[in-house]
Design a protein around this motif. Structure first.
Motif, PDB file in Angstrom:
ATOM      1  N   LEU A 116     -10.809  43.510  27.673  1.00 17.74           N
ATOM      2  CA  LEU A 116     -11.972  44.259  27.196  1.00 17.74           C
ATOM      3  C   LEU A 116     -13.136  44.119  28.165  1.00 17.74           C
ATOM      4  N   ALA A 117     -13.320  42.905  28.695  1.00 20.19           N
ATOM      5  CA  ALA A 117     -14.393  42.685  29.664  1.00 20.19           C
ATOM      6  C   ALA A 117     -14.176  43.529  30.922  1.00 20.19           C
ATOM      7  N   ALA A 118     -12.898  43.785  31.260  1.00 19.98           N
ATOM      8  CA  ALA A 118     -12.568  44.606  32.425  1.00 19.98           C
ATOM      9  C   ALA A 118     -12.512  46.096  32.071  1.00 19.98           C
ATOM     10  N   ARG A 119     -12.908  46.436  30.833  1.00 17.30           N
ATOM     11  CA  ARG A 119     -12.915  47.820  30.339  1.00 17.30           C
ATOM     12  C   ARG A 119     -11.523  48.451  30.344  1.00 17.30           C
ATOM     13  N   ASP A 120     -10.523  47.618  30.108  1.00 18.54           N
ATOM     14  CA  ASP A 120      -9.147  48.111  30.005  1.00 18.54           C
ATOM     15  C   ASP A 120      -8.720  48.000  28.540  1.00 18.54           C
ATOM     16  N   ALA A 121      -9.163  48.963  27.741  1.00 13.69           N
ATOM     17  CA  ALA A 121      -8.925  48.894  26.298  1.00 13.69           C
ATOM     18  C   ALA A 121      -7.448  49.003  25.956  1.00 13.69           C
ATOM     19  N   ALA A 122      -6.698  49.763  26.728  1.00  7.95           N
ATOM     20  CA  ALA A 122      -5.265  49.928  26.438  1.00  7.95           C
ATOM     21  C   ALA A 122      -4.521  48.609  26.605  1.00  7.95           C
ATOM     22  N   ARG A 123      -4.841  47.876  27.687  1.00  4.58           N
ATOM     23  CA  ARG A 123      -4.192  46.584  27.898  1.00  4.58           C
ATOM     24  C   ARG A 123      -4.642  45.589  26.833  1.00  4.58           C
ATOM     25  N   ALA A 124      -5.926  45.625  26.489  1.00  2.00           N
ATOM     26  CA  ALA A 124      -6.441  44.739  25.443  1.00  2.00           C
ATOM     27  C   ALA A 124      -5.739  44.992  24.116  1.00  2.00           C
ATOM     28  N   LEU A 125      -5.490  46.269  23.835  1.00  2.00           N
ATOM     29  CA  LEU A 125      -4.851  46.633  22.564  1.00  2.00           C
ATOM     30  C   LEU A 125      -3.473  45.994  22.440  1.00  2.00           C
ATOM     31  N   LYS A 126      -2.705  45.992  23.517  1.00  5.94           N
ATOM     32  CA  LYS A 126      -1.358  45.394  23.477  1.00  5.94           C
ATOM     33  C   LYS A 126      -1.428  43.913  23.156  1.00  5.94           C
ATOM     34  N   LEU A 170      -9.303  49.425  19.535  1.00  8.52           N
ATOM     35  CA  LEU A 170      -8.942  50.680  18.869  1.00  8.52           C
ATOM     36  C   LEU A 170      -9.995  51.747  19.131  1.00  8.52           C
ATOM     37  N   ILE A 171     -11.264  51.354  19.075  1.00  6.86           N
ATOM     38  CA  ILE A 171     -12.339  52.301  19.388  1.00  6.86           C
ATOM     39  C   ILE A 171     -12.236  52.732  20.849  1.00  6.86           C
ATOM     40  N   GLY A 172     -11.973  51.762  21.726  1.00 10.65           N
ATOM     41  CA  GLY A 172     -11.889  52.054  23.163  1.00 10.65           C
ATOM     42  C   GLY A 172     -10.741  52.962  23.538  1.00 10.65           C
ATOM     43  N   THR A 173      -9.688  53.004  22.688  1.00 13.78           N
ATOM     44  CA  THR A 173      -8.546  53.886  22.954  1.00 13.78           C
ATOM     45  C   THR A 173      -8.566  55.125  22.058  1.00 13.78           C
ATOM     46  N   SER A 174      -9.717  55.375  21.422  1.00 16.22           N
ATOM     47  CA  SER A 174      -9.941  56.566  20.580  1.00 16.22           C
ATOM     48  C   SER A 174      -9.037  56.626  19.353  1.00 16.22           C
ATOM     49  N   ARG A 175      -8.551  55.481  18.904  1.00 20.77           N
ATOM     50  CA  ARG A 175      -7.793  55.443  17.648  1.00 20.77           C
ATOM     51  C   ARG A 175      -8.783  55.181  16.517  1.00 20.77           C
ATOM     52  N   ALA A 177      -9.329  56.465  13.426  1.00 16.67           N
ATOM     53  CA  ALA A 177      -8.913  56.286  12.031  1.00 16.67           C
ATOM     54  C   ALA A 177      -8.478  54.841  11.787  1.00 16.67           C
ATOM     55  N   ASP A 178      -7.706  54.277  12.729  1.00 19.91           N
ATOM     56  CA  ASP A 178      -7.271  52.889  12.602  1.00 19.91           C
ATOM     57  C   ASP A 178      -8.458  51.932  12.712  1.00 19.91           C
ATOM     58  N   ALA A 179      -9.369  52.232  13.612  1.00 19.78           N
ATOM     59  CA  ALA A 179     -10.549  51.379  13.784  1.00 19.78           C
ATOM     60  C   ALA A 179     -11.409  51.392  12.532  1.00 19.78           C
ATOM     61  N   ILE A 180     -11.597  52.568  11.949  1.00 19.94           N
ATOM     62  CA  ILE A 180     -12.421  52.674  10.736  1.00 19.94           C
ATOM     63  C   ILE A 180     -11.779  51.900   9.589  1.00 19.94           C
ATOM     64  N   ALA A 181     -10.467  52.051   9.424  1.00 22.49           N
ATOM     65  CA  ALA A 181      -9.774  51.327   8.353  1.00 22.49           C
ATOM     66  C   ALA A 181      -9.923  49.816   8.524  1.00 22.49           C
ATOM     67  N   LEU A 182      -9.765  49.336   9.756  1.00 22.87           N
ATOM     68  CA  LEU A 182      -9.879  47.898  10.014  1.00 22.87           C
ATOM     69  C   LEU A 182     -11.309  47.420   9.780  1.00 22.87           C
ATOM     70  N   LEU A 201     -20.064  51.615  12.391  1.00 22.67           N
ATOM     71  CA  LEU A 201     -20.944  52.733  12.745  1.00 22.67           C
ATOM     72  C   LEU A 201     -20.506  53.385  14.049  1.00 22.67           C
ATOM     73  N   VAL A 202     -20.152  52.561  15.032  1.00 23.35           N
ATOM     74  CA  VAL A 202     -19.708  53.095  16.325  1.00 23.35           C
ATOM     75  C   VAL A 202     -18.430  53.907  16.156  1.00 23.35           C
ATOM     76  N   ALA A 203     -17.494  53.405  15.345  1.00 25.01           N
ATOM     77  CA  ALA A 203     -16.238  54.128  15.122  1.00 25.01           C
ATOM     78  C   ALA A 203     -16.502  55.476  14.468  1.00 25.01           C
ATOM     79  N   TYR A 204     -17.358  55.491  13.456  1.00 19.23           N
ATOM     80  CA  TYR A 204     -17.715  56.767  12.807  1.00 19.23           C
ATOM     81  C   TYR A 204     -18.413  57.699  13.793  1.00 19.23           C
ATOM     82  N   ARG A 205     -19.363  57.142  14.558  1.00 15.91           N
ATOM     83  CA  ARG A 205     -20.106  57.967  15.517  1.00 15.91           C
ATOM     84  C   ARG A 205     -19.174  58.595  16.540  1.00 15.91           C
ATOM     85  N   ASP A 206     -18.287  57.761  17.127  1.00 15.32           N
ATOM     86  CA  ASP A 206     -17.407  58.278  18.171  1.00 15.32           C
ATOM     87  C   ASP A 206     -16.354  59.226  17.619  1.00 15.32           C
ATOM     88  N   ALA A 207     -16.088  59.115  16.304  1.00 11.42           N
ATOM     89  CA  ALA A 207     -15.145  60.039  15.668  1.00 11.42           C
ATOM     90  C   ALA A 207     -15.836  61.336  15.251  1.00 11.42           C
TER      91      ALA A 207
END
Length: 451
Positions: A116-126, A170-175, A177-182, A201-207
């Motif tokens: 996440l610090a390296a702005r690699d949300a996909a790798r962080a998600l795994k 999840l927010i960083g990878t544009s998921r 709905a999953d981010a909001i639920a969590l 709030l960020v998840a709702y805003r970005d969605a």
């Protein structure tokens, strides 16, 4: 990984996971793992294995038997093959790095943080999804005594961090709905962790769900004010201001007013409304009294400029002034305009709030039939959106309207419904006080069945 302690204590293997079914050997293994690679005195083992009970005379001999059973179940370690070592009146279990799932959880969390610090949300998600999959319930399954709770608390806090970082990924990878639920789950479990309201709030805003984000801000503020007596912190307030300042894409940026603008003005009035219940209440009340015509004009101007969110926020501030004994000429028609605007803008939370305010205004003027209509509409909105807090508040106001019309039994039923929704809230206190004033019990006795 060999030992699973993030839930029922289990021994992992290449083919299957072995669950130790006997309670006492399982409690013994849990204790040894809590203090892995450390000598544990037999006395401490006995206190844990027979927690809350008087141990038998044979307790020490029984411990030796349980150790023998565990040694048979566990694979060997090192050159001597001794997984559980013994010395006079003490035992310890030898655990290598990475053999505990709790160690694995911590390593995956660190890897997720780094990504996440390296702005690699996909790798962080795994990494973080792998960490989350390790969690199976209460660490050590409740087998350890109070003296070992710090380790259980530490692991529970790690799990919070995993879920919070997972929400970020999840927010960083544009998921969204999953981010909001969590995030909704996190804020429900602990509404005082402000950072998770920020994430929601960020998840709702970005969605693209601006109305939901603004509604969530109000829920967060209510939780913090009711429980801690504090306003939201700067990050949450900045997000709200950003959401209020957003211009729909079809409007040119030049349409935004210069200077402090409506957002700053509304914030000032909201802050003044908050002071109506504090040590500066008299000064705040005087401030509103001398300027209420300005505020009503401002609401009309905001509606004309399609600043619907600011209009209903300003309406809530004036409502607090009225509740403190103030007066605003032409109040009910003005609130009706705001309610209509929120409905047209599909701002469900704004409509819920303003219809509730309008219902209170009609109740004050004796128009109970009209009040019922507004409260009923507000209840329907709250129910559709699953907002139990708002539903409970509206039910109390509807009950007060019915009571003012002499419908005591109906009022009592609405108050009981509010209590079932919110048994331990500030609203519940208001409902109980209203029931007491009506002379109605909170839990009426059932009529006896005829024999």
């Amino acid at each position: 990984m060999l030992f699973r302690v993030l839930g029922p204590v289990e021994i992992d293997g290449t083919d299957a996971v072995s669950y130790i079914r006997a309670d006492k050997p399982r409690a013994l293994l849990a204790l040894l793992l809590v203090k892995a690679n450390t000598w544990v005195a037999v006395g401490e083992i006995i206190d844990t294995v027979w927690a809350g009970k008087t141990p038998p005379v044979s307790a020490e001999r029984n411990i030796g038997t349980y150790i023998w059973q565990l040694r048979r179940a566990l694979p060997p370690l090192g050159a001597d093959g001794q997984r559980i070592e013994s010395r006079s009146k003490a035992y310890r279990i030898r655990v290598d790095a990475g053999e505990l799932d709790s160690d694995r959880l911590q390593a995956l969390l660190a890897a997720g943080d780094e990504a996440l610090a390296a702005r690699d949300a996909a790798r962080a998600l795994k990494h973080l999804e792998s960490a989350q999959s390790l969690w199976r319930g209460a660490p050590y399954e409740g087998l350890v005594t109070d003296g070992h709770q710090p380790e259980v608390v530490r692991l529970a806090e790690l799990h919070w961090s995993v879920r919070e970082r997972l929400a970020d990924a999840l927010i960083g990878t544009s998921r969204f709905a999953d981010a909001i639920a969590l995030c909704k789950s996190l804020t429900a479990e602990d509404p005082l962790r402000e950072t998770n309201w920020v994430r929601l709030l960020v998840a709702y805003r970005d969605a693209g769900r601006r109305a939901d984000a603004l509604a969530t801000y109000q829920k967060a503020r209510s939780a913090l004010v009711d429980e801690l007596g504090t306003e939201p912190g700067p990050e949450l307030r900045a997000l709200q201001q950003q959401l209020l300042a957003d211009v729909p894409e079809e409007q040119p940026q030049a349409a935004k007013p210069e200077g402090p603008g409506p957002d700053a003005y509304v914030r000032t009035v909201l802050d003044a409304a908050a002071a109506l219940n504090g040590q500066h209440a008299a000064a705040a009340h005087h401030w509103f009294t001398t300027r209420h015509v300005e505020f009503t004009t401002a609401i009309s101007q905001l509606l004309a400029a399609d600043e619907v969110s600011n209009a209903w926020l300003l309406t809530t501030a004036l409502h607090q002034f009225i509740e403190s004994g103030g007066d605003v000429p032409g109040w009910a028609p003005l609130v009706a305009e705001v309610a209509a605007a929120t409905s047209a803008a599909k701002d469900w939370y704004g409509e819920l709030i303003t219809r509730n305010v309008l219902g209170i205004a009609h109740t004050r003027s004796g128009r109970v039939h009209d009040a019922r209509g507004e409260f009923t509409a507000a209840l329907a909105i709250a129910s559709v959106h699953g907002d139990g807090d708002a539903e409970g508040t509206v039910l109390v106001n509807l009950a007060l309207a019915e009571a003012s019309a002499g419908a005591r039994q109906q009022a009592a039923e609405y108050l009981r419904r509010a209590l079932r929704l919110l048994p331990d809230s500030q609203t519940a206190g208001e409902a109980r006080a209203a029931l007491a004033e009506l002379g109605e019990p909170e839990n009426p006795a059932r009529s006896p069945v005829a024999s």
